[in-house]
Write a protein that holds these residues in place. Structure first.
Motif, PDB file in Angstrom:
ATOM      1  N   ARG A 258      31.691  33.908   8.994  1.00  0.00           N
ATOM      2  CA  ARG A 258      32.969  33.356   9.488  1.00  0.00           C
ATOM      3  C   ARG A 258      33.173  33.780  10.885  1.00  0.00           C
ATOM      4  O   ARG A 258      33.821  33.151  11.796  1.00  0.00           O
ATOM      5  CB  ARG A 258      34.128  34.068   8.612  1.00  0.00           C
ATOM      6  N   GLU A 259      32.986  35.049  11.312  1.00  0.00           N
ATOM      7  CA  GLU A 259      33.053  35.756  12.683  1.00  0.00           C
ATOM      8  C   GLU A 259      32.184  34.966  13.512  1.00  0.00           C
ATOM      9  O   GLU A 259      32.618  34.731  14.939  1.00  0.00           O
ATOM     10  CB  GLU A 259      32.944  37.074  12.634  1.00  0.00           C
ATOM     11  N   ALA A 260      30.865  34.754  13.255  1.00  0.00           N
ATOM     12  CA  ALA A 260      29.968  34.013  13.954  1.00  0.00           C
ATOM     13  C   ALA A 260      30.331  32.467  14.172  1.00  0.00           C
ATOM     14  O   ALA A 260      30.111  31.934  15.389  1.00  0.00           O
ATOM     15  CB  ALA A 260      28.401  33.760  13.364  1.00  0.00           C
ATOM     16  N   LEU A 261      31.122  31.793  13.192  1.00  0.00           N
ATOM     17  CA  LEU A 261      31.578  30.439  13.358  1.00  0.00           C
ATOM     18  C   LEU A 261      32.732  30.457  14.406  1.00  0.00           C
ATOM     19  O   LEU A 261      32.756  29.447  15.251  1.00  0.00           O
ATOM     20  CB  LEU A 261      32.089  30.012  12.064  1.00  0.00           C
ATOM     21  N   ALA A 262      33.539  31.420  14.314  1.00  0.00           N
ATOM     22  CA  ALA A 262      34.743  31.443  15.369  1.00  0.00           C
ATOM     23  C   ALA A 262      34.272  31.699  16.817  1.00  0.00           C
ATOM     24  O   ALA A 262      34.683  31.053  17.472  1.00  0.00           O
ATOM     25  CB  ALA A 262      35.584  32.543  14.923  1.00  0.00           C
ATOM     26  N   ALA A 263      33.403  32.378  16.904  1.00  0.00           N
ATOM     27  CA  ALA A 263      32.582  32.659  18.338  1.00  0.00           C
ATOM     28  C   ALA A 263      31.926  31.420  18.753  1.00  0.00           C
ATOM     29  O   ALA A 263      32.023  30.837  19.803  1.00  0.00           O
ATOM     30  CB  ALA A 263      31.798  33.850  18.401  1.00  0.00           C
TER      31      ALA A 263
ATOM     32  N   GLN B  15      40.838  31.729   8.291  1.00  0.00           N
ATOM     33  CA  GLN B  15      40.955  33.268   7.485  1.00  0.00           C
ATOM     34  C   GLN B  15      41.735  32.672   6.177  1.00  0.00           C
ATOM     35  O   GLN B  15      41.222  33.474   4.944  1.00  0.00           O
ATOM     36  CB  GLN B  15      41.791  34.059   8.187  1.00  0.00           C
ATOM     37  N   THR B  16      42.595  31.689   6.094  1.00  0.00           N
ATOM     38  CA  THR B  16      43.309  31.282   5.009  1.00  0.00           C
ATOM     39  C   THR B  16      42.200  30.710   3.892  1.00  0.00           C
ATOM     40  O   THR B  16      42.231  30.748   2.701  1.00  0.00           O
ATOM     41  CB  THR B  16      44.579  30.329   5.304  1.00  0.00           C
ATOM     42  N   ASN B  17      41.586  29.843   4.773  1.00  0.00           N
ATOM     43  CA  ASN B  17      40.504  28.950   3.767  1.00  0.00           C
ATOM     44  C   ASN B  17      39.684  29.901   3.138  1.00  0.00           C
ATOM     45  O   ASN B  17      39.063  29.806   2.023  1.00  0.00           O
ATOM     46  CB  ASN B  17      39.761  27.903   4.808  1.00  0.00           C
TER      47      ASN B  17
ATOM     48  N   GLU C 230      30.468  25.253   4.224  1.00  0.00           N
ATOM     49  CA  GLU C 230      30.786  23.875   4.563  1.00  0.00           C
ATOM     50  C   GLU C 230      32.387  23.708   4.811  1.00  0.00           C
ATOM     51  O   GLU C 230      32.756  22.866   5.476  1.00  0.00           O
ATOM     52  CB  GLU C 230      30.220  22.834   3.721  1.00  0.00           C
ATOM     53  N   SER C 231      33.107  24.471   4.048  1.00  0.00           N
ATOM     54  CA  SER C 231      34.611  24.144   3.484  1.00  0.00           C
ATOM     55  C   SER C 231      35.438  25.087   4.719  1.00  0.00           C
ATOM     56  O   SER C 231      36.748  24.827   4.839  1.00  0.00           O
ATOM     57  CB  SER C 231      34.910  24.479   2.577  1.00  0.00           C
ATOM     58  N   LEU C 232      34.858  25.975   5.373  1.00  0.00           N
ATOM     59  CA  LEU C 232      35.681  26.804   6.155  1.00  0.00           C
ATOM     60  C   LEU C 232      36.541  26.147   7.332  1.00  0.00           C
ATOM     61  O   LEU C 232      37.601  26.435   7.534  1.00  0.00           O
ATOM     62  CB  LEU C 232      35.002  27.913   6.748  1.00  0.00           C
TER      63      LEU C 232
ATOM     64  N   ALA D  90      34.638  14.835   6.221  1.00  0.00           N
ATOM     65  CA  ALA D  90      35.473  16.016   5.969  1.00  0.00           C
ATOM     66  C   ALA D  90      36.532  15.898   7.256  1.00  0.00           C
ATOM     67  O   ALA D  90      35.953  15.724   8.439  1.00  0.00           O
ATOM     68  CB  ALA D  90      34.675  17.200   6.172  1.00  0.00           C
ATOM     69  N   LYS D  91      37.856  16.265   6.899  1.00  0.00           N
ATOM     70  CA  LYS D  91      38.640  16.387   7.863  1.00  0.00           C
ATOM     71  C   LYS D  91      38.706  17.684   8.292  1.00  0.00           C
ATOM     72  O   LYS D  91      39.105  18.651   7.823  1.00  0.00           O
ATOM     73  CB  LYS D  91      40.213  16.228   7.505  1.00  0.00           C
ATOM     74  N   SER D  92      38.246  17.961   9.656  1.00  0.00           N
ATOM     75  CA  SER D  92      37.858  19.390  10.139  1.00  0.00           C
ATOM     76  C   SER D  92      39.192  19.904  11.095  1.00  0.00           C
ATOM     77  O   SER D  92      39.820  18.919  11.682  1.00  0.00           O
ATOM     78  CB  SER D  92      36.546  19.456  11.179  1.00  0.00           C
ATOM     79  N   ILE D  93      39.303  21.109  11.057  1.00  0.00           N
ATOM     80  CA  ILE D  93      40.365  21.756  12.106  1.00  0.00           C
ATOM     81  C   ILE D  93      39.770  21.565  13.907  1.00  0.00           C
ATOM     82  O   ILE D  93      40.574  22.026  14.665  1.00  0.00           O
ATOM     83  CB  ILE D  93      40.750  22.976  11.772  1.00  0.00           C
ATOM     84  N   LEU D  94      38.583  21.314  13.916  1.00  0.00           N
ATOM     85  CA  LEU D  94      38.070  21.377  15.288  1.00  0.00           C
ATOM     86  C   LEU D  94      38.574  20.128  16.423  1.00  0.00           C
ATOM     87  O   LEU D  94      38.840  19.304  15.561  1.00  0.00           O
ATOM     88  CB  LEU D  94      36.530  21.327  15.170  1.00  0.00           C
ATOM     89  N   SER D  95      38.647  20.737  17.350  1.00  0.00           N
ATOM     90  CA  SER D  95      38.912  19.524  18.525  1.00  0.00           C
ATOM     91  C   SER D  95      37.778  18.480  18.809  1.00  0.00           C
ATOM     92  O   SER D  95      36.783  18.985  18.284  1.00  0.00           O
ATOM     93  CB  SER D  95      39.406  20.291  19.731  1.00  0.00           C
ATOM     94  N   ALA D  96      38.132  17.533  19.497  1.00  0.00           N
ATOM     95  CA  ALA D  96      36.929  16.749  19.692  1.00  0.00           C
ATOM     96  C   ALA D  96      36.006  17.439  20.417  1.00  0.00           C
ATOM     97  O   ALA D  96      34.703  17.140  20.446  1.00  0.00           O
ATOM     98  CB  ALA D  96      37.419  15.444  20.679  1.00  0.00           C
ATOM     99  N   THR D  97      36.320  18.335  21.448  1.00  0.00           N
ATOM    100  CA  THR D  97      35.469  18.931  22.361  1.00  0.00           C
ATOM    101  C   THR D  97      34.409  19.783  21.597  1.00  0.00           C
ATOM    102  O   THR D  97      33.322  19.987  21.465  1.00  0.00           O
ATOM    103  CB  THR D  97      36.069  19.743  23.358  1.00  0.00           C
TER     104      THR D  97
END
Length: 409
Positions: A115-120, A133-135, A231-233, A275-282
């Motif tokens: 999770r931390e590596a994904l955020a970075a 974190q909620t996910n 895959e779901s984070l 999947a509907k992701s929280i990521l932005s287009a960039t």
């Protein structure tokens, strides 16, 4: 696949240095009582091929993050088997335990690091990190429920293959079956048997097959759970809820068949709808995060240290043998390393054979042969004949005439 550019580049540099060392060493007088040129060349060739073998083995392990000596150590036989098995531990049981209705520290640490590596990796902002974190909390609760009580269709392996059957079992029930198979396996494995005891050998092989397949099935299902988590984070809250609602509480039977299969991954659950992701287009343009995430040095256990020790020992010893650097010490260290491999699975007639061994051995196997070859190299100055040891000798020792009575050294 092994990246050959590293060892080939290593070899090319070594060849250049070896050629210069040979030219420097050839200027020194040849002792009267010494090995002839063909003998020296074959001994140098022996050092080089063993060095190449060590280096390639080490590089392959280094480039394979999932490699571990756990399986090899867990299947150790012979007088030292208990010590090797304690070193191996049981990472599968450690990761699937649920102390105080929580994930085991080993598994929790693995998920937190991801999770931390994904955020970075995606440079998530604070709002996105809160959503992740909620996910993570929802997914970890679902995983605890799966580990504790969810049933899934699993094969119960018998020592009589025709009696194998599929049942809906919890993880705890599957471990009971694994314990039975491993207990039978150990009771036979630690006995001294005659090669003529065909029935006992057959029982041993069947128990080994049942234990390995049961363990492999549990690991596969755990890996699918971890894949679902990863895959779901990044899903939006509503999308994650839908995915978790679709996640079956117990195994489902495929329509029109008797086959039961547990479905856990995002792709298998909904392969059509993206999947509907929280990521932005960039952020979505970034490449996927490389997995697995390395374990920090401070969190290494005994097995992690053993894995790194084997990997870097193979690379270091192999490189020194190729370059002829500290050749005697390197050969001696290599002999000790392959002796440890032999002691984990000795070729003793009253213990089960290594099923992956090529051919059949009685007391002597390939590890012992390589060990004696290395001991022979440790007794000879092959690095001074052709290697950096000769270069160091030329550069660091004063020039002097070699007495006529000197021998191999």
């Amino acid at each position: 696949m092994l990246n050959l550019w590293i060892p080939l580049g290593f070899l090319a540099v070594g060849i250049i240095l070896l050629a210069w060392a040979f030219l420097q060493a050839s200027k020194r007088p040849t002792p009267v009582h010494s090995l002839n040129v063909p003998s020296r060349l074959f001994l140098i060739a022996l050092r080089l091929v063993i060095g190449w073998h060590f280096l390639i083995e080490g590089m392959d392990k280094l480039q394979n993050p999932s490699w571990s000596a756990e399986v090899y150590l867990r299947e150790a036989v012979g007088p030292l088997a208990p010590a090797f098995r304690r070193l191996a531990g049981d990472s599968l049981r450690e990761r699937t335990s649920t102390p105080n209705d929580k994930l085991a520290p080993a598994l929790q640490g693995e998920l937190d690091r991801y999770r931390e590596a994904l955020a970075a990796h995606y440079e998530l902002d604070e709002e996105q990190k809160k959503l992740v974190q909620t996910n993570a909390e929802l997914l970890q609760k679902s995983m605890v429920d799966w580990l504790k009580s969810s049933k899934m269709s699993a094969t119960v392996y018998s020592i009589i293959p025709t009696l194998n059957a599929r049942q809906d079992l919890t993880l705890a029930e599957r471990f009971v079956n694994l314990d039975k198979a491993e207990a039978l396996l150990r009771s036979i494995q630690d006995e001294q048997m005659d090669a003529e005891q065909a029935e006992k050998w057959a029982t041993y092989l069947s128990a080994k097959n049942a234990a390995n397949k049961t363990r492999s099935d549990i690991k596969r299902d755990l890996d699918e759970q971890i894949a679902f988590y990863k895959e779901s984070l990044l899903l939006q809250a509503e999308e994650l809820k839908q995915r978790l609602d679709k996640k079956p509480a117990k195994s489902a039977t495929k329509p029109g068949t008797d086959e039961k299969k547990e479905v856990w991954t995002l792709t298998a659950l909904d392969p059509v709808v993206p999947a509907k992701s929280i990521l932005s287009a960039t952020q979505k343009t970034r490449p996927p995060l490389r997995d697995p995430i390395p374990t920090p040095l401070a969190q290494w256990n005994t097995l992690d240290w053993a894995n790194r020790l084997v990997t870097y020992s193979l690379i270091g010893i192999g490189g020194c043998l190729l370059l002829g650097l500290f050749s005697r010490l390197s050969a001696l260290a290599g002999a000790g390393l392959v002796l440890s491999f032999y002691l984990a699975m000795p070729a003793l007639p009253w213990y089960p054979e290594n099923p992956k061994a090529e051919g059949h051995y009685l007391f002597i196997n390939k590890n012992i042969i390589e060990m004696f070859a290395l001991l022979a190299l440790a007794s000879l100055p092959t690095g001074k004949w052709l290697g950096l040891d000769g270069l160091l000798r030329c550069c660091c020792s004063p020039s002097r005439k070699t007495p006529a009575t000197s021998n191999l050294a």
